[in-house]
Design a protein around this motif. Structure first.
Motif, mmCIF file in Angstrom:
data_model
loop_
_atom_site.group_PDB
_atom_site.id
_atom_site.type_symbol
_atom_site.label_atom_id
_atom_site.label_comp_id
_atom_site.label_asym_id
_atom_site.label_seq_id
_atom_site.Cartn_x
_atom_site.Cartn_y
_atom_site.Cartn_z
ATOM 1 N N LEU A 182 0.816 -1.208 0.000
ATOM 2 C CA LEU A 182 0.000 0.000 0.000
ATOM 3 C C LEU A 182 0.852 1.262 0.000
ATOM 4 C CD1 LEU A 182 -2.814 1.302 0.168
ATOM 5 C CD2 LEU A 182 -2.571 1.241 2.646
ATOM 6 N N GLN A 233 0.280 4.348 -2.464
ATOM 7 C CA GLN A 233 0.056 5.684 -1.893
ATOM 8 C C GLN A 233 1.030 6.694 -2.495
ATOM 9 O OE1 GLN A 233 0.977 5.915 2.279
ATOM 10 N NE2 GLN A 233 0.924 8.134 2.270
ATOM 11 N N GLN A 246 -2.183 8.181 3.355
ATOM 12 C CA GLN A 246 -2.326 6.753 3.630
ATOM 13 C C GLN A 246 -3.790 6.377 3.786
ATOM 14 O OE1 GLN A 246 -3.242 5.058 6.725
ATOM 15 N NE2 GLN A 246 -2.922 3.085 5.742
ATOM 16 N N SER A 247 -4.562 7.204 4.464
ATOM 17 C CA SER A 247 -5.977 6.874 4.668
ATOM 18 C C SER A 247 -6.748 6.905 3.348
ATOM 19 C CB SER A 247 -6.614 7.803 5.701
ATOM 20 O OG SER A 247 -6.603 9.137 5.245
ATOM 21 N N SER A 251 -5.858 3.787 1.449
ATOM 22 C CA SER A 251 -6.568 2.652 2.060
ATOM 23 C C SER A 251 -8.029 2.620 1.634
ATOM 24 C CB SER A 251 -6.485 2.718 3.588
ATOM 25 O OG SER A 251 -5.178 2.477 4.022
ATOM 26 N N GLN A 252 -8.659 3.786 1.613
ATOM 27 C CA GLN A 252 -10.059 3.858 1.177
ATOM 28 C C GLN A 252 -10.196 3.456 -0.287
ATOM 29 O OE1 GLN A 252 -11.273 7.850 2.089
ATOM 30 N NE2 GLN A 252 -11.413 7.460 4.290
ATOM 31 N N ALA A 301 -9.805 -0.305 -0.472
ATOM 32 C CA ALA A 301 -10.969 -0.983 0.111
ATOM 33 C C ALA A 301 -12.130 -0.974 -0.881
ATOM 34 C CB ALA A 301 -11.362 -0.327 1.424
ATOM 35 N N CYS A 347 -6.212 -8.676 -1.381
ATOM 36 C CA CYS A 347 -5.256 -8.148 -0.418
ATOM 37 C C CYS A 347 -4.583 -9.290 0.323
ATOM 38 C CB CYS A 347 -5.985 -7.240 0.580
ATOM 39 S SG CYS A 347 -4.899 -6.511 1.828
ATOM 40 N N ARG A 369 -1.986 -9.752 3.598
ATOM 41 C CA ARG A 369 -1.317 -9.089 4.711
ATOM 42 C C ARG A 369 -0.001 -9.812 4.988
ATOM 43 N NH1 ARG A 369 -2.803 -4.383 7.234
ATOM 44 N NH2 ARG A 369 -1.915 -5.268 9.096
ATOM 45 N N TRP A 373 1.878 -4.856 6.885
ATOM 46 C CA TRP A 373 1.693 -4.278 5.548
ATOM 47 C C TRP A 373 0.622 -5.008 4.747
ATOM 48 C CZ3 TRP A 373 4.021 0.115 5.780
ATOM 49 C CH2 TRP A 373 5.201 0.249 6.531
ATOM 50 N N SER A 374 -0.146 -4.244 3.991
ATOM 51 C CA SER A 374 -1.141 -4.787 3.073
ATOM 52 C C SER A 374 -0.590 -4.695 1.655
ATOM 53 C CB SER A 374 -2.443 -3.990 3.155
ATOM 54 O OG SER A 374 -3.021 -4.113 4.424
ATOM 55 N N TYR A 391 -1.526 -5.467 -2.446
ATOM 56 C CA TYR A 391 -2.677 -5.596 -3.324
ATOM 57 C C TYR A 391 -2.264 -6.049 -4.714
ATOM 58 C CZ TYR A 391 -5.210 -3.074 0.258
ATOM 59 O OH TYR A 391 -5.785 -2.700 1.450
#
Length: 95
Positions: A39, A43, A50-51, A54-55, A58, A68, A70, A74-75, A77
């Motif tokens: 991620l 980003q 970061q948020s 993430s959105q 998602a 995804c 993990r 860390w995620s 994708y």
């Protein structure tokens, strides 16, 4: 349909395009071709917080366009190529 909403934002659409070539991102501890792109790299390329990143991810994940993995905190994708191909067939039938 959630997938069209997910693709309706230019940055989310760009991210999906970038993920087609995971090796175009900076090197990671785990090969991006195997686990996906971290991620933090998404980003950075998208130039968002970061948020927000993430959105975005998602939303793409809920639409079934990415998966995804993990690894520690860390995620990572990656595109769900089967789902994207099915979407392409569905859209081509509708036209």
């Amino acid at each position: 349909m959630a997938v069209f909403n997910a693709l309706g934002h230019p940055t989310r659409l760009a991210i999906l395009g970038w993920l087609k070539d995971p090796e175009s991102f900076p090197p990671q501890d785990q090969p991006a071709s195997e686990v996906g792109v971290c991620l933090k790299h998404i980003q950075a390329r998208a130039e968002v917080s970061q948020s927000t990143a993430s959105q975005f991810m998602a939303t793409l994940q809920r639409a079934g366009l990415v998966t995804c993995t993990r690894i520690g905190q860390w995620s990572h994708y990656q595109r769900d190529e089967a789902a994207i191909a099915a979407l392409g067939r569905h859209v081509s039938l509708a036209v």
